[in-house]
Design an enzyme around this catalytic site. Structure first.
Site, PDB file in Angstrom:
ATOM      1  N   ASP A 262       0.885  -1.154   0.000  1.00  0.00           N
ATOM      2  CA  ASP A 262       0.000   0.000   0.000  1.00  0.00           C
ATOM      3  C   ASP A 262       0.929   1.212   0.000  1.00  0.00           C
ATOM      4  O   ASP A 262       2.148   1.089   0.216  1.00  0.00           O
ATOM      5  CB  ASP A 262      -0.935  -0.010   1.211  1.00  0.00           C
ATOM      6  CG  ASP A 262      -2.154   0.892   0.991  1.00  0.00           C
ATOM      7  OD1 ASP A 262      -2.071   1.807   0.134  1.00  0.00           O
ATOM      8  OD2 ASP A 262      -3.177   0.707   1.665  1.00  0.00           O
ATOM      9  N   TRP A 263       0.359   2.375  -0.229  1.00  0.00           N
ATOM     10  CA  TRP A 263       1.196   3.561  -0.445  1.00  0.00           C
ATOM     11  C   TRP A 263       1.930   3.964   0.848  1.00  0.00           C
ATOM     12  O   TRP A 263       1.317   4.407   1.812  1.00  0.00           O
ATOM     13  CB  TRP A 263       0.324   4.683  -0.988  1.00  0.00           C
ATOM     14  CG  TRP A 263       0.238   4.706  -2.495  1.00  0.00           C
ATOM     15  CD1 TRP A 263       0.437   5.801  -3.296  1.00  0.00           C
ATOM     16  CD2 TRP A 263      -0.046   3.620  -3.395  1.00  0.00           C
ATOM     17  NE1 TRP A 263       0.308   5.443  -4.629  1.00  0.00           N
ATOM     18  CE2 TRP A 263       0.022   4.128  -4.719  1.00  0.00           C
ATOM     19  CE3 TRP A 263      -0.307   2.260  -3.247  1.00  0.00           C
ATOM     20  CZ2 TRP A 263      -0.195   3.328  -5.856  1.00  0.00           C
ATOM     21  CZ3 TRP A 263      -0.519   1.464  -4.373  1.00  0.00           C
ATOM     22  CH2 TRP A 263      -0.466   2.009  -5.646  1.00  0.00           C
TER      23      TRP A 263
END
Ligand code: NOJ
Length: 721
Positions: A262-263
């Site tokens: 995920d970011w």
């Protein structure tokens, strides 16, 4: 001579055939595998490392001199996100529209696997048309508590339903030469402290509840990419978690695709490299021009390989996986399909999902559908009736060419012949209490109209966690299950003025209805039904469409009843959260512990009636076949979901009262019958014995419960295996 010359080739074909059976991997390897090896052999270490981390907000680098393009991603999961360019600010250039499909929980409410596929096809086609290679969905985290701010993006409290709907979605996306990305692996079941919370759960809960939807995505859906979650699992961040990624996902499930973070979810270079993270995504919001080389999987990796601390083969494997997905989706190698955007066909899918996803919760005295005959005026009440949702909720935002609100849907459906008035009823703002003036206006409108429709429920914050009125939003959970803005007072007052008022609830899941549910005759759950949602809602209210949605989550009466509250310690203490309720999530808890819900899992009414009879359960080799006759006994065509639950009478370890193991959506005309046949494979009877560390099928008697909801079982059979 003649005979010999014919026989030889036949023999060699046979031999080749035998060889190819015994060596499937070698001979079945796609032709691109060799090309990938050759490309990797021509790449410098720097080029390889460039491919395993972000180089802008939604891309990772290619190697132009070798014809490898940048890899382009987009959120997901119910439409292609507006453009950020290479940074993080929306471009607002008028060129980033896409179809706003109903959100995940709405899709799951259809219980229609084919619609899951169509939904995915629309998404994949639009992503392709917008130049994306990878769409960041579906979200399959289990809906463990109604408070999770992202439940609207997720599918269900039940792992089987979530998995089945995700498989269709994934296949649909990937049929359009775009990779799907199942997320967030694993246990991102709350937004509170999502970046740090350390989740502990039993091995049984992991295997029976939290893994199966991901397993189905990999093994049945052949998903090309997977996103690791922000949180920790048993002390280690999920994206770089050895047990979850290396041992289970890539080991046991044999996942051949790409694990992306995920970011900003990578925290440790060595863990990420060695435990199976293939691509580090994210962007440094504090920098105008972020230095992507400084990422955990950036320049440091070059040094580690050069010094011999990490074998280059580790990096090669990651690059190989990325290239494999690029070839599978024809981003490389040519022949890629062309996508389309906002076509009437795509909008028709959005409409269909909404029509089949909206759930009729209550219909006392057949108050619904509303009769149009003689109808002169309708009062529509509630700020949610006039609110657009596509751009809300966080990273899942979408910019559709239009979004039909409930108010517009009702107005358009009725046309000029009926006067539609609107009263706001409540103000949308954090902390806002019941407003006597707005309630008085609403009551007046309800008293003077022939029919009243009140649309309330949850709302998105438009700015995700940064918004002051976020309820269904990324980065934040709901504070409790109470409707905000004084809606309970409004609903009670309006129901008093007109007891036939139709209550429509929107949002990502249940709310406490106890103060008014007994007085309401007609209640609909409309979720976030996408750009055609208002149209679908009006068609259902006025009977053009017969509702067929079923709840993919239980609606408990009150928050204290929720297992994560009653048994667990949501949202955790001192950064740690133990899922003490174990496998008793959703109806598995309510049914096993005799807690009566407001509306049970799988519930959803129709304007027609269905009769179930002639159940036959036939045992096979560690499996069973279920046949049941379904008849539409009413006078309107309609859809029904036949739900099959399994209960084991005696087992070594305690098992839930019932578990969903098969379902099928069937459409019947009035008077029509159909024999519905479903297979229960051996996995439908197994459970995870965490004392033996394995799945077991304990021989014995199993009850097969077939019905219209988890608590409306119409036919019961048994099978001994
Ligand atoms: C964070 C979210 O958790 C994830 O779902 C999303 O895909 C990425 N940001 C990218 O926007």
């Amino acid at each position: 001579m003649k005979r010999k010359s014919i026989a030889l080739p036949v023999l060699s074909v046979l031999i080749l055939g035998v060889l190819s059976c015994s060596q499937p991997k070698k001979n079945n390897a796609p032709a691109y595998e060799k090309k990938i090896d050759s490309l990797i052999s021509q790449m410098t270490l720097k080029e390889k490392v460039g491919m395993i981390h972000a180089n802008s907000s939604f891309t990772s680098a290619g190697v132009p001199r070798l014809g490898i393009p940048e890899w382009v991603m987009s959120d997901g999961p119910h439409g292609v996100r507006p453009e950020h360019g290479r940074g993080w600010t929306l471009l607002n250039n008028g060129k980033d529209s896409s179809t706003y499909l109903p959100t995940g929980i709405t899709l799951a409410s259809t219980w229609n696997k084919e619609l899951g596929y169509k939904f995915g096809t629309v998404l994949g086609s639009e992503a392709n048309a917008r130049g994306k290679d990878n769409i960041l969905g579906p979200g399959v985290c289990i809906i463990r508590t109604p408070l999770n701010g992202r439940n609207f993006e997720y599918l269900s409290e039940d792992p089987y339903l979530a998995g089945q709907m995700a498989v269709g979605y994934i296949k649909g996306v990937q049929s359009q030469d775009v990779a799907a990305c199942v997320k967030h692996y694993l246990a991102n079941n709350q937004e509170t402290e999502r970046n740090t919370i350390d989740v502990e759960m039993s091995e049984r809960a992991l295997r029976e509840i939290y893994l199966p939807a991901f397993k189905a995505a990999v093994e049945e859906g052949n998903v090309y990419t997977l996103m690791g979650a922000y949180n920790k699992f048993r002390g280690q961040f999920c994206t770089e978690n050895k047990y979850l990624v290396k041992d289970i996902l890539k080991g046991e499930f044999g996942f051949k695709g790409v694990v992306m973070s995920d970011w900003g979810a990578v925290h440790n270079t060595m863990d990420a490299l060695m435990n199976g993270t293939d691509l580090e995504m994210g962007t440094d919001l504090t920098q105008k021009t972020p230095d992507y080389g400084k990422f955990f999987m950036g320049d440091t990796v070059i040094g580690l390989v050069k010094s011999g601390k990490v074998p280059e083969s580790v990096v090669n494997d990651k690059v190989h996986r990325i290239l494999r997905v690029m070839y599978e989706t024809h981003v490389m190698g040519g022949g890629r399909k062309k996508g389309e955007i906002n076509t009437p066909e795509h909008q028709a899918v959005a409409l269909k999902v909404a029509e089949e996803g909206i759930v009729l919760l209550k219909n006392q005295d057949h108050v619904l559908p509303l009769k149009e005959d003689g109808l002169k005026s309708v009062a529509v009440i509630g700020a949610n009736a006039d609110r657009k949702n596509a751009m809300g909720g966080g990273s899942s935002q979408v910019r559709p060419p239009f979004e039909i609100t409930p108010l517009q849907g009702i107005q358009q459906y009725l046309g000029d012949k009926v006067k539609v008035s609107y009263a706001e009823g409540y103000k949308v703002a954090r902390g806002e209490k019941a407003d006597p003036k707005l309630i008085a206006q609403a009551v007046k409108a309800a008293k003077s109209a022939d029919a009243t429709i009140l649309v309330g429920g949850w709302i998105h914050g438009y700015g995700g966690q940064w918004s002051d009125n976020a309820f269904d939003s990324e980065g934040i959970d709901k504070p409790n299950m109470q409707l905000p803005f004084g809606q309970n007072e409004l609903i009670q007052a309006v129901l008093k003025a007109n007891p036939n008022t139709i209550i429509v609830m929107m949002g990502g899941g249940p709310m406490d209805m106890t103060s008014w549910v007994g007085n309401a005759k007609g209640i609909l759950e409309a979720w976030y039904p996408g750009m055609e949602g208002g149209k679908a809602l009006a068609e259902i209210i006025f009977g053009k469409v017969n509702p067929s949605g079923k709840l993919p989550v239980t609606f408990p009466k009150k928050l204290a009843d929720v297992p994560a509250e009653a048994m667990g310690d949501y949202p955790g203490k001192n950064g740690k959260e133990v899922y003490k309720e174990g496998i008793y999530v959703g109806y598995r808890y309510y049914d096993s512990y005799n807690v009566a819900p407001e509306f049970c899992f799988g519930h959803g009414l129709s304007y027609t009636t269905f009769k179930y009879d002639s159940l036959q359960v036939t045992p096979g080799d560690k499996q069973a076949t279920v046949k049941v006759k379904l008849t539409n006994t009413g006078d309107m065509a309609g859809g029904e979901v036949v739900e099959v639950y399994v209960h084991q009478e005696k087992s070594e370890l305690k098992r839930p009262e019932k578990e969903l193991k098969a379902f099928s959506k069937v459409f019947l005309k009035p008077g029509e019958s159909k024999e519905v046949e479903l297979t229960l494979p051996s996995s439908a009877f197994e459970y995870y014995n965490d004392q033996k560390h394995q799945w077991v099928l304990e021989p014995g008697k199993f009850d097969i419960l077939v019905g219209s909801s988890s608590r409306d079982i119409r036919q019961t059979g048994t099978v001994t295996l």
